[in-house]
Design an enzyme around this catalytic site. Structure first.
Site, PDB file in Angstrom:
ATOM      1  N   SER A  23     -54.514 -32.842  32.635  1.00 33.53           N
ATOM      2  CA  SER A  23     -54.457 -33.327  34.022  1.00 33.53           C
ATOM      3  C   SER A  23     -53.206 -32.899  34.778  1.00 33.53           C
ATOM      4  O   SER A  23     -53.148 -33.054  36.003  1.00 33.53           O
ATOM      5  CB  SER A  23     -54.555 -34.860  34.034  1.00 33.53           C
ATOM      6  OG  SER A  23     -55.847 -35.263  33.608  1.00 33.53           O
ATOM      7  N   GLU A  33       0.781  -1.226   0.000  1.00 33.19           N
ATOM      8  CA  GLU A  33       0.000   0.000   0.000  1.00 33.19           C
ATOM      9  C   GLU A  33       0.819   1.286   0.000  1.00 33.19           C
ATOM     10  O   GLU A  33       0.358   2.300  -0.512  1.00 33.19           O
ATOM     11  CB  GLU A  33      -0.939   0.002   1.227  1.00 33.19           C
ATOM     12  CG  GLU A  33      -1.972  -1.103   1.235  1.00 33.19           C
ATOM     13  CD  GLU A  33      -3.019  -0.904   0.155  1.00 33.19           C
ATOM     14  OE1 GLU A  33      -3.324   0.256  -0.179  1.00 33.19           O
ATOM     15  OE2 GLU A  33      -3.536  -1.911  -0.364  1.00 33.19           O
TER      16      GLU A  33
END
Length: 800
Positions: A463, A84
């Site tokens: 139940s 770069e």
């Protein structure tokens, strides 16, 4: 002559300086202050962990917090310098050569095709500016670069750059990129890998080793040549790196515990607390109450139970069909398979060929398996919940070419035809002491269905609701010895006459509450609530944490006609498990930030377990930092009532509707089966004093499960399989009898106190009711009302 010769260049220089000063002055207000650099927060994903630190899930973008410059290998820095900005350490933020090259490019093409940006300029752009290619933006970028160079050292600028730059696939920063592409730390990267990463920032998509490997290789080799030219690597390193194969692979979190339903619950809670944006970028670490071993046992038990139901009711056929399979390449088939949901333990495949004796199934990536008749023989076609087709006599009776099917590998390594069950189910386990969620399975697989049935499915409890009703009766002064009427009951209603009935269609006459609960007699509990009032029962039942709107204002409430989730039912049963305290289920134990600082810690209200069970005096319980036994959870019911209900729920397993659970060979387990009308819901809610667990099976559309799918069939089997694993290392717990209870010998027939040892038993009664065992509204026993001789098989009584 000298003066005349110098005048024109001098004048031009002065004019240029003046013009530059004017431009700088005009753009200065638009240049952001660089002080904001110190406030930059580097984002990390949200991570969810089990109690033991096992990673359960990771959410959010793949970003990591900054790494210090001295943690970055020098050679990796040199790779980026080569790629770069080769003059980074010698310029003052602006590379005149690079800018001149960019200016010439503009002059030739008329467009800003090259940027000429230094690393410093890229930092300025990435932190403050857009990527638009305009002269104005470039000038502001240059001015920012000057400021950065004046304020920061080269190392500080490099650190900002390497921690901010974008590397593709939502990876920001070099540390994130190393983990995403190579699953390595920075120190573990090879020279070739360093060069590959250095080549990404210029064009993260075009130079990407995953999406464009050839272009990525070219960029890597170019950077390696520059590193070699600048003397960063020698001939040997250059040769080895430039010939190295591409090794990049997509990052996948190292998930150690797959628990999708729980991870999603935790994610939602964090988003609610911190907001959508911060939840995914602050690097939050969420530690849950989940026990990894129990969670695996929960998933395994639920999946086994749902597969067993599936086998009982038949094969629904292929998930999809693929036309012209023979003309498709492996790559095309792989793409089709990738579209199907991933289901743990049930890989998806496509039938390539099928005959009477054998079918070849393609599972992707070139892998195939054969299915023979023995592996498909179970797959009788589903006709309805009560009907199946005939047993396959040929492999082609079960599968055909082009079928998209599931396979499952058995313990002996063989493969067999399978399918994701069409029925839904859930299992949830809580710590009764404080409500901590230890395990939760909201369906067969989160990948198949995101609907969390453990917390979102409101179903009739049937139940399993009766213990709460009987607890309300005990609070009114009834005892386990009190008689209730198991006899015909009719009640006029808007739709006609309501006539509840028992599962076996028979009546037992006056029976003790203990027998009524153990045998799950519907008419007995309805008659009881009719005597004690619906309103009183509803008000008391809310002590267990049930919302008023979930409890109907009529007698059907006694049979569980309301609506609860498995998690709510588990909370209710935990009151019996812990001796009467109401605890609140919770999942998140603590939340930490990226630096390990504690942001949140749960402070649950705790039951007094030492008041309820005898603990091993040689074992000390270690509490989390900051936790204590106080504050105490609210006492929901009298501990003596909890003791009586616990005793009766143990009888449900010893001699009632859940005798299958006796295979666990535990004297400290208790629970209740539950089935709703037409077997639309199958439940089992039970516990050991240190763990409450609820299992539920039902269809998402509330259609019937089919004949024989009672609470003691589908759900109980799941509960047993889970508790067999969960209780393996837990010692048997001994319940402490609460103060204020006295032993009373009562008649098995009349429920009244008796001196006779024949036909009697000891019941522990609250001291104030020792002389009135039959309760405030006694039902008297007479020999004319003796239970009729049994005419139906005993099995019918054990179904409910």
């Amino acid at each position: 002559m000298v003066k005349a010769g110098l005048a024109i260049p001098f004048d031009l220089a002065v004019l240029g300086a003046v013009a530059a000063a004017v431009v700088v002055q005009a753009l200065e207000p638009e240049v952001p202050p660089i002080e904001a650099l110190t406030e930059i927060e580097f984002e990390e994903p949200l991570r969810i962990f089990a109690a033991n630190g096992a990673l359960m899930a990771e959410f959010g973008v793949q970003r990591r917090r900054a790494v210090a410059i001295d943690e970055i290998p020098p050679l990796l820095i040199e790779a980026f310098i080569s790629a770069e900005d080769s003059r980074f350490f010698t310029h003052d933020g602006i590379d005149a050569i690079g800018l001149t090259r960019a200016a010439l490019s503009v002059a030739k093409s008329g467009e800003a095709t090259q940027g000429g940006s230094t690393i410093t300029m890229q930092v300025a752009r990435n932190f403050f500016l857009t990527r638009e290619k305009t002269i104005k933006r470039k000038l502001i970028e240059i001015m920012l670069a000057w400021k950065l160079e004046a304020r920061l050292s080269k190392d500080e600028i490099l650190s900002l750059y390497l921690n901010k730059i974008f590397f593709g696939h939502r990876a920001y920063g070099v540390a994130a990129a190393a983990e995403f592409y190579y699953q390595k730390s920075l120190a573990q990267l090879t020279v070739a890998e360093m060069a590959m990463l250095a080549g990404l920032p210029k064009a993260p998509s075009a130079n990407n080793p995953l999406s464009n490997p050839e272009r990525a290789r070219e960029r890597r080799d170019y950077i390696l040549e520059r590193m070699h030219r600048f003397g960063y690597i020698d001939d040997t390193d250059f040769l080895l790196a430039s010939t190295a194969p591409l090794s990049a692979q997509r990052y996948l979190p190292a998930i150690e515990l797959r628990a999708g339903y729980l991870a999603e619950m935790a994610r939602q809670a964090v988003v609610e607390r911190y907001g959508q944006e911060d939840a995914y970028r602050l690097g939050l670490r969420v530690y849950t109450t989940v026990d990894a071993g129990l969670q695996r046992a929960s998933d395994a038990a639920l999946r086994k139970g749902l597969r067993a139901y599936n086998r009982r009711h038949g094969y629904h056929g292929p998930e999809a069909r693929v036309e012209h399979v023979g003309a498709k390449t492996d790559e095309a088939l792989d793409a089709l398979l990738a579209e199907r949901p991933r289901v743990p333990g049930l890989p998806v495949g496509i039938v390539l060929s099928a005959s009477a004796a054998r079918a070849e199934v393609y599972l992707g990536q070139g892998e195939t398996h054969d299915l023979e008749l023995a592996q498909v023989k179970w797959a009788r076609r589903f006709r309805s919940e009560n009907a199946r087709g005939r047993t396959p006599r040929r492999v082609t009776d079960a599968v055909a070419v082009g079928d998209v099917i599931r396979l499952r590998q058995t313990e002996d390594g063989a493969w067999r035809l399978a399918q994701v069950p069409k029925v839904g189910g859930a299992l949830v386990a809580l710590a009764p002491e404080d409500g901590a969620i230890r395990a939760l399975s909201g369906g067969y697989a989160f990948e198949w269905s995101k609907f969390n049935r453990a917390v979102d499915a409101k179903r009739q409890p049937g139940s399993t609701f009766k213990p709460f009703v009987y607890a309300a009766a005990l609070d009114k002064g009834y005892t386990p010895a009190s008689l209730v009427r198991d006899e015909r009951f009719e009640l006029p209603s808007a739709g006609g006459v309501w006539r509840p009935k028992n599962a076996d269609g028979k009546f037992m006459g006056p029976i003790r509450i203990r027998v009524a609960l153990t045998k799950s007699r519907n008419l007995a509990v309805v008659n009881l609530v009719d005597r004690m009032s619906v309103d009183d029962a509803r008000e008391y039942i809310q002590h267990f944490g049930f919302a008023p709107e979930t409890i109907p204002r009529d007698l059907s409430m006694a049979l569980g006609s309301g609506s609860v989730t498995p998690l709510e039912l588990a909370r209710g049963f935990s009151v019996f498990a812990n001796g009467g305290y109401r605890v609140q289920p919770y999942l998140i134990e603590r939340i930490e930030d990226a630096q390990g600082q504690r942001l949140f810690e749960a402070q649950p209200l705790r039951a007094c377990m030492t008041c309820w069970i005898d603990a091993d005096v040689d074992s000390a319980r270690v509490l989390p930092i900051g936790a204590s036994d106080d504050p105490r959870a609210p006492l929901a019911i009298d501990p003596r009532i909890a003791y009586n209900i616990d005793s009766m729920l143990k009888d449900v397993i010893r001699s009632g509707t859940a005798t299958r659970a006796r295979r666990l060979k535990r004297e400290d387990i208790a629970g209740k089966t539950g089935t709703t009308n037409e077997s639309r819901d199958s439940w089992f809610a039970g516990y050991q004093p240190q763990l409450t667990a609820v299992a539920w099976v039902g269809r998402d559309d509330n259609s019937p499960l089919g004949r024989g799918e009672w609470g003691g069939t589908a759900a109980l089997g799941i509960w047993i399989d889970f508790m067999e694993e969960a209780l393996a290392d837990l010692p048997v717990a001994t319940i402490k009898r609460p103060e204020g209870m006295v032993p009373v010998r009562i008649s098995l027939h009349s429920g009244e106190a008796t001196p006779s040892r024949s036909g009697s038993r000891i019941e522990y009664i609250r001291d104030e009711y020792r002389l009135m065992t039959l309760g405030p509204d006694p039902v008297r026993y007479s020999r004319q009302e003796e239970t009729p001789r049994r005419t139906a098989p005993r099995m019918l009584d054990e179904l409910f």
